[in-house]
Design a protein around this motif. Structure first.
Motif, PDB file in Angstrom:
ATOM      1  N   UNK A  83       0.831  -1.204   0.000  1.00 53.43           N
ATOM      2  CA  UNK A  83       0.000   0.000   0.000  1.00 53.43           C
ATOM      3  C   UNK A  83       0.865   1.254   0.000  1.00 53.43           C
ATOM      4  N   UNK A  84       1.902   1.288   0.827  1.00 56.07           N
ATOM      5  CA  UNK A  84       2.802   2.447   0.884  1.00 56.07           C
ATOM      6  C   UNK A  84       3.477   2.660  -0.463  1.00 56.07           C
ATOM      7  N   UNK A  85       3.883   1.594  -1.120  1.00 55.83           N
ATOM      8  CA  UNK A  85       4.524   1.699  -2.434  1.00 55.83           C
ATOM      9  C   UNK A  85       3.551   2.257  -3.471  1.00 55.83           C
ATOM     10  N   UNK A  86       2.297   1.831  -3.422  1.00 54.45           N
ATOM     11  CA  UNK A  86       1.287   2.343  -4.356  1.00 54.45           C
ATOM     12  C   UNK A  86       1.067   3.840  -4.156  1.00 54.45           C
ATOM     13  N   UNK A  87       1.028   4.273  -2.906  1.00 58.01           N
ATOM     14  CA  UNK A  87       0.868   5.697  -2.631  1.00 58.01           C
ATOM     15  C   UNK A  87       2.054   6.487  -3.183  1.00 58.01           C
ATOM     16  N   UNK A  88       3.252   6.023  -2.907  1.00 53.49           N
ATOM     17  CA  UNK A  88       4.457   6.715  -3.373  1.00 53.49           C
ATOM     18  C   UNK A  88       4.527   6.755  -4.894  1.00 53.49           C
ATOM     19  N   UNK A  89       4.183   5.636  -5.564  1.00 49.92           N
ATOM     20  CA  UNK A  89       4.181   5.590  -7.029  1.00 49.92           C
ATOM     21  C   UNK A  89       3.249   6.632  -7.621  1.00 49.92           C
ATOM     22  N   UNK A  95       2.366  10.899   5.617  1.00 51.37           N
ATOM     23  CA  UNK A  95       2.520  11.829   6.728  1.00 51.37           C
ATOM     24  C   UNK A  95       3.690  11.411   7.602  1.00 51.37           C
ATOM     25  N   UNK A  96       3.807  10.100   7.799  1.00 50.08           N
ATOM     26  CA  UNK A  96       4.891   9.551   8.606  1.00 50.08           C
ATOM     27  C   UNK A  96       5.305   8.229   7.975  1.00 50.08           C
ATOM     28  N   UNK A 102       3.019   0.293  11.633  1.00 45.04           N
ATOM     29  CA  UNK A 102       1.916   0.888  10.919  1.00 45.04           C
ATOM     30  C   UNK A 102       2.434   2.070  10.117  1.00 45.04           C
ATOM     31  N   UNK A 103       1.595   2.633   9.270  1.00 48.16           N
ATOM     32  CA  UNK A 103       1.994   3.809   8.497  1.00 48.16           C
ATOM     33  C   UNK A 103       1.797   5.049   9.304  1.00 48.16           C
TER      34      UNK A 103
END
Length: 103
Positions: A83-89, A95-96, A102-103
């Motif tokens: 999920x974090x990778x999808x957001x960054x892509x 935010x953190x 956790x994110x």
């Protein structure tokens, strides 16, 4: 379909863009929608949420961009790194950064 005891409904400025974010980037699934009402019911695992484009009928106060300030959602998912990778892509900054819990 079993509905959760609490399902947040978010007022959004553009239902199409919001659906793209939640579905194409975060991986939510469209359970049903009312196209004419610009409403969508989404799920991801056991998480459920509703989106409705602002239409004046549910406004409880002045809506000023950016919407959603002061609210946080926790969603239990299997792969937070994916999920974090999808957001960054997609150019969405976290935010953190992930602390391994956790994110």
């Amino acid at each position: 379909m079993k509905f959760n005891a609490l399902v947040p409904e978010l007022s959004v400025s553009d239902i199409s863009e919001s659906k793209k974010f939640y579905m194409a980037i975060l991986g939510f699934h469209l359970e049903y929608e009312r196209v004419n009402d610009k409403f969508a019911f989404l799920s991801l695992g056991e998480a459920q949420m509703m989106l409705e484009e602002i239409n004046g009928s549910w406004d409880t106060g002045e809506l000023i961009y950016p919407l959603g300030r002061g609210i946080n959602f926790q969603i239990d998912i299997d792969d937070v790194e994916k999920l974090a990778a999808a957001l960054k892509r997609n150019g969405i900054n976290l935010f953190r950064e992930n602390d391994g819990k956790s994110l």
